[in-house]
Motif scaffolding. Sequence first.
Motif, mmCIF file in Angstrom:
data_model
loop_
_atom_site.group_PDB
_atom_site.id
_atom_site.type_symbol
_atom_site.label_atom_id
_atom_site.label_comp_id
_atom_site.label_asym_id
_atom_site.label_seq_id
_atom_site.Cartn_x
_atom_site.Cartn_y
_atom_site.Cartn_z
ATOM 1 N N SER A 115 14.207 -12.680 5.475
ATOM 2 C CA SER A 115 13.306 -13.530 6.254
ATOM 3 C C SER A 115 13.527 -14.975 5.821
ATOM 4 O O SER A 115 13.286 -15.322 4.659
ATOM 5 N N HIS A 118 12.670 -20.801 10.232
ATOM 6 C CA HIS A 118 13.037 -21.002 11.629
ATOM 7 C C HIS A 118 14.056 -22.138 11.756
ATOM 8 O O HIS A 118 13.854 -23.229 11.244
ATOM 9 N N MET A 143 16.258 -12.583 9.977
ATOM 10 C CA MET A 143 15.100 -12.793 10.842
ATOM 11 C C MET A 143 14.479 -14.146 10.490
ATOM 12 O O MET A 143 14.160 -14.405 9.338
ATOM 13 N N GLY A 145 11.590 -17.248 10.896
ATOM 14 C CA GLY A 145 10.168 -17.405 11.199
ATOM 15 C C GLY A 145 9.561 -18.523 10.388
ATOM 16 O O GLY A 145 10.269 -19.359 9.826
ATOM 17 N N ARG A 153 3.996 -15.052 13.733
ATOM 18 C CA ARG A 153 4.284 -13.686 14.190
ATOM 19 C C ARG A 153 5.713 -13.268 13.881
ATOM 20 O O ARG A 153 5.981 -12.098 13.574
ATOM 21 N N ASP A 154 6.654 -14.201 13.958
ATOM 22 C CA ASP A 154 8.051 -13.868 13.647
ATOM 23 C C ASP A 154 8.192 -13.489 12.175
ATOM 24 O O ASP A 154 8.890 -12.528 11.832
ATOM 25 N N LYS A 157 6.830 -10.013 11.632
ATOM 26 C CA LYS A 157 7.790 -8.961 12.020
ATOM 27 C C LYS A 157 8.834 -8.758 10.926
ATOM 28 O O LYS A 157 9.220 -7.623 10.626
#
Length: 537
Positions: A115, A118, A143, A145, A153-154, A157
Amino acid sequence: MTQAVVSRFRNLPLAGTVCLRSASHPTSGTSLNMTLREHGLHFFRSAIGTVLPGPMLKRVLVLDTKSGCPRLLVRDQSFELRRNLYLVGFGKAVLGMAAAAEDILGDHLVWGVISVPHGIQETMQHRGMREMLLKPQSRILVMEGAKHNLPDRDALKAASAIRDLAESLTTEDLLLVLISGGGSALLPAPIPPVTLEEKATITRLLASKGATIQELNTLRKTLSLLKGGGLARSAYPAQVLSLILSDVIGDPLDIIASGPTVASSHSRQDCFQILAKYDMLNDLPKSVQTVLSQSITERDMPQEFLHVCNIVIGSNRLALEEAKCQAESLGYLSVLLSDAVCGEVSTVAQLYSLLIQFVCLSIARNDSMKNKVRGALSNLAGELAIPGLDLIDVFKTLEETQGNMPICLLAGGETTVQLQGKGKGGRNQELALRVALELHQAQSMAAEYFLERCEVAFLSGGTDGQDGPTKAAGAFCSQALVKEAEQQGLVVEDFLSNNDSYTFFSQFQGGHHLLMTGLTGTNVMDIHTILIRAKGL
């Protein structure tokens, strides 16, 4: 940054190189004739260069294939590999850490999930930093975020995918966990019935009241499924190896990224005490009250984490030592003040202003005023109680120096801002603006214009390249900034009262004083640099 500045900057020594020149043997006249701002930018970039995640990880992580069974070696630890290696990670530096790890591990890595912030992949691609990116056929799922460094929310997840991977492991497996600063926002998994929005609101309100990172993370991990040792518990009975890039003063393992693989040293009762300190007990949502009221005195037992090995691979001090090395190579007398600077920005700004005044008064040979400043410095340092700051040693070093040597004072850490307005900014930009105001006020009250005898540049920047919810990493200032701003119709006090430092620096001289680096791919707190030299040198 102008093209001229870029061109001259490229001629300086590369970041991460070993400094072999002493302060008494400065480099060429071209480097010495550069502005203090350009030197400060060079030192900052050099510091970041030495704490980039790839090189740091490769220094500690070794794959041994010479013996019968492949082994993963990490300092004095050894782990057998039998198609049993999985990887997860979260934080601002984790993309580069994962890229380096995959280069080392090759086919021994089965699968991974990370994670990351962004937009970081696009940023690294745009800047040509391919070493920070995973290969096209990577076995690691990336991923993105936590836009603007806020859990979303990202990120939720991504946290769910990481938790699923951890819970699928068996006693035969090894989970390699990569952790860096920013991991708290990138691994949100609130304990039901607490929602992501409720947890984010409480954290944001606490931060606005001046709560420290330690206090924020104490609450975060207590309300989280994965923080506070939750990830390690999810991975049990698999072995867990965590490699950590620290962004917290003192490198406390249970605070960095809220300690997902470390036994928590805090209980829910500690959270109630923090909330009471900031008068927030009456503002708690019912869901938060429910979670915090469960087993109030419960604490983790260290023996529950015998399957975990946590290793810190990099920190703020490593970055500061490289900046110090680069400064000395350019002829500066360089002093590393502390890598644990903390406290409210207004108080820290006073400290730096007094240090600048002390140096300038030494250059001006004004002993009476210098002694007054020395006393004020000692009192303020006692109030701040910054670990590692030895003013007696600093005074001795500065007073023994030759008068014609430029001075570089370096420090690192993380300050706090007590929000009073609704402006846009970050702690580094606010610190720089407050230092400028402190210097202006000191000069206004002094009978002698001693500050005008020196060139002064102060730089405060976040090593992650992002200062608060802005595009800047931080800002520069000089002792003339406030006066120059007034000529442009900008009142510094008005911007500070609204915590609007980014707007000020964006408007002042076309944004020239903003430190713009973009996301750096690493994160070891902030770097503060004071550069001073007598005019005419």
